[in-house]
Design a protein around this motif. Sequence first.
Motif, PDB file in Angstrom:
ATOM      1  N   ALA A   1      33.635  19.012  22.935  1.00  0.00           N
ATOM      2  CA  ALA A   1      33.124  19.405  24.381  1.00  0.00           C
ATOM      3  C   ALA A   1      34.145  18.732  25.207  1.00  0.00           C
ATOM      4  CB  ALA A   1      31.193  18.919  24.213  1.00  0.00           C
ATOM      5  N   PRO A   2      34.653  16.932  24.615  1.00  0.00           N
ATOM      6  CA  PRO A   2      35.272  15.929  25.265  1.00  0.00           C
ATOM      7  C   PRO A   2      37.074  16.939  25.779  1.00  0.00           C
ATOM      8  CG  PRO A   2      34.374  15.194  24.030  1.00  0.00           C
ATOM      9  CD  PRO A   2      33.631  16.757  23.517  1.00  0.00           C
ATOM     10  N   ALA A   3      37.507  17.516  24.663  1.00  0.00           N
ATOM     11  CA  ALA A   3      38.972  18.256  24.798  1.00  0.00           C
ATOM     12  C   ALA A   3      38.421  19.506  25.788  1.00  0.00           C
ATOM     13  CB  ALA A   3      39.025  18.613  23.459  1.00  0.00           C
ATOM     14  N   LEU A   4      37.386  20.053  25.868  1.00  0.00           N
ATOM     15  CA  LEU A   4      37.469  21.663  26.811  1.00  0.00           C
ATOM     16  C   LEU A   4      37.449  20.513  28.159  1.00  0.00           C
ATOM     17  CD1 LEU A   4      36.951  24.347  26.854  1.00  0.00           C
ATOM     18  CD2 LEU A   4      34.447  24.340  26.836  1.00  0.00           C
ATOM     19  N   LEU A   5      36.390  19.643  28.466  1.00  0.00           N
ATOM     20  CA  LEU A   5      36.367  19.096  29.939  1.00  0.00           C
ATOM     21  C   LEU A   5      37.643  18.292  30.622  1.00  0.00           C
ATOM     22  CD1 LEU A   5      32.577  17.642  30.054  1.00  0.00           C
ATOM     23  CD2 LEU A   5      33.278  19.806  31.110  1.00  0.00           C
ATOM     24  N   GLY A   6      38.408  18.232  29.218  1.00  0.00           N
ATOM     25  CA  GLY A   6      39.991  17.780  29.626  1.00  0.00           C
ATOM     26  C   GLY A   6      40.337  16.211  28.974  1.00  0.00           C
ATOM     27  N   ALA A   7      39.256  15.649  27.472  1.00  0.00           N
ATOM     28  CA  ALA A   7      39.926  14.108  27.348  1.00  0.00           C
ATOM     29  C   ALA A   7      40.798  14.589  26.462  1.00  0.00           C
ATOM     30  CB  ALA A   7      38.451  14.083  26.726  1.00  0.00           C
ATOM     31  N   SER A   8      41.662  13.523  26.483  1.00  0.00           N
ATOM     32  CA  SER A   8      42.588  13.804  25.298  1.00  0.00           C
ATOM     33  C   SER A   8      42.069  13.702  24.105  1.00  0.00           C
ATOM     34  CB  SER A   8      44.257  13.101  25.445  1.00  0.00           C
ATOM     35  OG  SER A   8      43.265  11.249  25.247  1.00  0.00           O
ATOM     36  N   LYS A   9      42.725  13.522  22.775  1.00  0.00           N
ATOM     37  CA  LYS A   9      42.100  13.732  21.400  1.00  0.00           C
ATOM     38  C   LYS A   9      41.906  12.510  20.861  1.00  0.00           C
ATOM     39  CE  LYS A   9      46.191  14.976  18.709  1.00  0.00           C
ATOM     40  NZ  LYS A   9      46.693  14.991  18.013  1.00  0.00           N
TER      41      LYS A   9
ATOM     42  N   THR B   1      19.089  12.336  35.382  1.00  0.00           N
ATOM     43  CA  THR B   1      18.542  12.078  36.886  1.00  0.00           C
ATOM     44  C   THR B   1      19.430  12.483  38.402  1.00  0.00           C
ATOM     45  OG1 THR B   1      19.125   9.604  37.346  1.00  0.00           O
ATOM     46  CG2 THR B   1      16.983  10.346  35.895  1.00  0.00           C
ATOM     47  N   LEU B   2      20.858  13.022  37.756  1.00  0.00           N
ATOM     48  CA  LEU B   2      21.201  13.236  39.502  1.00  0.00           C
ATOM     49  C   LEU B   2      21.619  14.280  39.730  1.00  0.00           C
ATOM     50  CD1 LEU B   2      23.799  10.089  39.925  1.00  0.00           C
ATOM     51  CD2 LEU B   2      21.919  10.490  40.413  1.00  0.00           C
ATOM     52  N   GLY B   3      21.045  15.555  37.888  1.00  0.00           N
ATOM     53  CA  GLY B   3      21.155  17.015  38.354  1.00  0.00           C
ATOM     54  C   GLY B   3      22.327  17.160  37.738  1.00  0.00           C
ATOM     55  N   GLY B   4      22.760  16.605  36.391  1.00  0.00           N
ATOM     56  CA  GLY B   4      23.722  17.576  35.169  1.00  0.00           C
ATOM     57  C   GLY B   4      25.248  16.799  35.373  1.00  0.00           C
ATOM     58  N   LEU B   5      25.962  17.353  34.816  1.00  0.00           N
ATOM     59  CA  LEU B   5      27.572  16.844  33.979  1.00  0.00           C
ATOM     60  C   LEU B   5      28.096  17.959  35.121  1.00  0.00           C
ATOM     61  CD1 LEU B   5      27.816  18.652  30.917  1.00  0.00           C
ATOM     62  CD2 LEU B   5      27.766  15.856  31.638  1.00  0.00           C
ATOM     63  N   SER B   6      28.275  18.863  36.057  1.00  0.00           N
ATOM     64  CA  SER B   6      28.790  19.235  36.914  1.00  0.00           C
ATOM     65  C   SER B   6      28.689  18.105  38.254  1.00  0.00           C
ATOM     66  CB  SER B   6      29.168  21.115  37.565  1.00  0.00           C
ATOM     67  OG  SER B   6      27.870  20.702  38.298  1.00  0.00           O
ATOM     68  N   HIS B   7      27.601  17.910  38.616  1.00  0.00           N
ATOM     69  CA  HIS B   7      27.586  17.292  40.001  1.00  0.00           C
ATOM     70  C   HIS B   7      27.975  15.570  39.968  1.00  0.00           C
ATOM     71  CE1 HIS B   7      25.743  15.554  43.242  1.00  0.00           C
ATOM     72  NE2 HIS B   7      24.990  14.537  42.833  1.00  0.00           N
ATOM     73  N   CYS B   8      28.347  15.058  38.468  1.00  0.00           N
ATOM     74  CA  CYS B   8      28.530  13.845  38.356  1.00  0.00           C
ATOM     75  C   CYS B   8      29.157  14.016  38.519  1.00  0.00           C
ATOM     76  CB  CYS B   8      27.710  13.434  37.083  1.00  0.00           C
ATOM     77  SG  CYS B   8      25.861  12.790  36.897  1.00  0.00           S
TER      78      CYS B   8
ATOM     79  N   TRP C   1      22.922  12.021  24.858  1.00  0.00           N
ATOM     80  CA  TRP C   1      23.715  11.579  24.927  1.00  0.00           C
ATOM     81  C   TRP C   1      24.767  12.021  24.362  1.00  0.00           C
ATOM     82  CZ3 TRP C   1      27.254   9.858  21.162  1.00  0.00           C
ATOM     83  CH2 TRP C   1      27.815   8.060  21.833  1.00  0.00           C
ATOM     84  N   ARG C   2      25.343  13.151  23.508  1.00  0.00           N
ATOM     85  CA  ARG C   2      26.833  13.264  23.234  1.00  0.00           C
ATOM     86  C   ARG C   2      27.287  14.339  24.718  1.00  0.00           C
ATOM     87  NH1 ARG C   2      28.585  14.400  18.242  1.00  0.00           N
ATOM     88  NH2 ARG C   2      27.606  12.824  16.961  1.00  0.00           N
ATOM     89  N   ALA C   3      26.036  14.552  25.571  1.00  0.00           N
ATOM     90  CA  ALA C   3      26.841  15.475  26.768  1.00  0.00           C
ATOM     91  C   ALA C   3      27.637  14.229  27.549  1.00  0.00           C
ATOM     92  CB  ALA C   3      25.324  15.970  27.051  1.00  0.00           C
TER      93      ALA C   3
ATOM     94  N   LEU D   1      31.584  13.330  28.975  1.00  0.00           N
ATOM     95  CA  LEU D   1      31.875  13.352  30.172  1.00  0.00           C
ATOM     96  C   LEU D   1      32.475  12.108  30.402  1.00  0.00           C
ATOM     97  CD1 LEU D   1      31.088  14.221  33.520  1.00  0.00           C
ATOM     98  CD2 LEU D   1      29.632  12.764  33.223  1.00  0.00           C
ATOM     99  N   ALA D   2      32.129  11.239  30.430  1.00  0.00           N
ATOM    100  CA  ALA D   2      32.601   9.633  30.009  1.00  0.00           C
ATOM    101  C   ALA D   2      34.419  10.262  29.508  1.00  0.00           C
ATOM    102  CB  ALA D   2      31.654   8.806  29.190  1.00  0.00           C
ATOM    103  N   LEU D   3      34.129  10.301  28.085  1.00  0.00           N
ATOM    104  CA  LEU D   3      35.258  10.776  27.944  1.00  0.00           C
ATOM    105  C   LEU D   3      36.780  11.451  28.501  1.00  0.00           C
ATOM    106  CD1 LEU D   3      34.228  10.992  24.213  1.00  0.00           C
ATOM    107  CD2 LEU D   3      35.552   8.614  24.877  1.00  0.00           C
ATOM    108  N   ALA D   4      35.632  11.947  29.521  1.00  0.00           N
ATOM    109  CA  ALA D   4      37.151  13.142  30.439  1.00  0.00           C
ATOM    110  C   ALA D   4      37.263  12.717  31.918  1.00  0.00           C
ATOM    111  CB  ALA D   4      36.194  14.390  30.681  1.00  0.00           C
TER     112      ALA D   4
END
Length: 350
Positions: A117-125, A261-268, A294-296, A300-303
């Motif tokens: 999931a982090p890699a798909l969001l653009g995080a390096s390995k 509480t803010l409405g998901g990954l894309s909004h954040c 937590w993993r989701a 996001l944090a890694l990306a």
Amino acid sequence: MKLALRGVEVSAEGAQHARRSWPVRQSLLVRLTDASGGWGLGEAAPLPGYSPENLEDAKNALESVEPAALAQALGASDVWSALSAAGQLLPSAVPSARFALESAALDLLARRRHTSAPALLGASKDVERPLAALLGPASSPTLLADAERAFDEGYRCFKLKVGAPGALEAELAGAAQLRERFGDALALRLDANGALTTEQLSSWEPALAALRVELFEEPGGLLGAAAPLAVDESLQGLNAERAEALWSERAARGVVLKPTTLGGLSHCWHVARRAERAGLVTVVSHCFEGPIAWRAAAALALALPGRAAQGLAPHGALKSWPAPDLPVMRGSLQAWSAPGLGYPAELAFP
């Protein structure tokens, strides 16, 4: 596309802020299954008294999702468009449901592509992010021992809860004790969850200056120049434009993003990019959810490009879940190589 739901309740050691605690946490697990048998997991876990909705609201919203519309949303050309389209199938009034649906979509899409999931969001390995250890109330009698333990585990940023009734002096003393013990080897954050008045904060100013606080989250009243302000729950219910207007008006130096509480990954993601362009510190944090949420949030944090300590140090409620080891080492969040969110379907839906 099929959507299945399963309710879970676990004990939640240490889930508290200055004004209340949550001895148990309830979650609604989501499993998406596509026509080829591919699957993805998500988790809705609104925090009672803190989130704008309850678990029944999240359940009703998720049960209303049209399978055909969801399948179409996941066919978008890029992952962020797909997640945004999936989230928009649900009303903004149920942010935890949006987060759960987007998380399951992310897990499914990453597994389809045999990547994490982090890699798909653009995080390096090999990306990693430092984590802030939540030590609980600043007035805790075990604060110093808890801090020593966290420091030995590799954490170099500590967050303390403040604002408990009648505890101001003890809270200041606890924070000062940490600063004296660890000196500048430690970054220190405070969080009042809106509990302090402007008068109380004014009385704190000389002590705050001596504490060299990195961020003061949601103090409640007006915060002087002695500590940089971070906004958190004030962002609930705001779109990205209104969120930017809020932190500009308050002269905030940081934003804390809780996808539940803010409405998901894309909004954040969109809020974080605006914050980064404005030069604000961006922190992704949790609401004492289970390992899937937590993993989701960790993906996001890694990306995100910022390197501030993230609010995702493992919390006590995670001990109650059957789970593989979390990707945390020496106080840092590590990218993982397992497909998707890295959580086995048989543990979520036995």
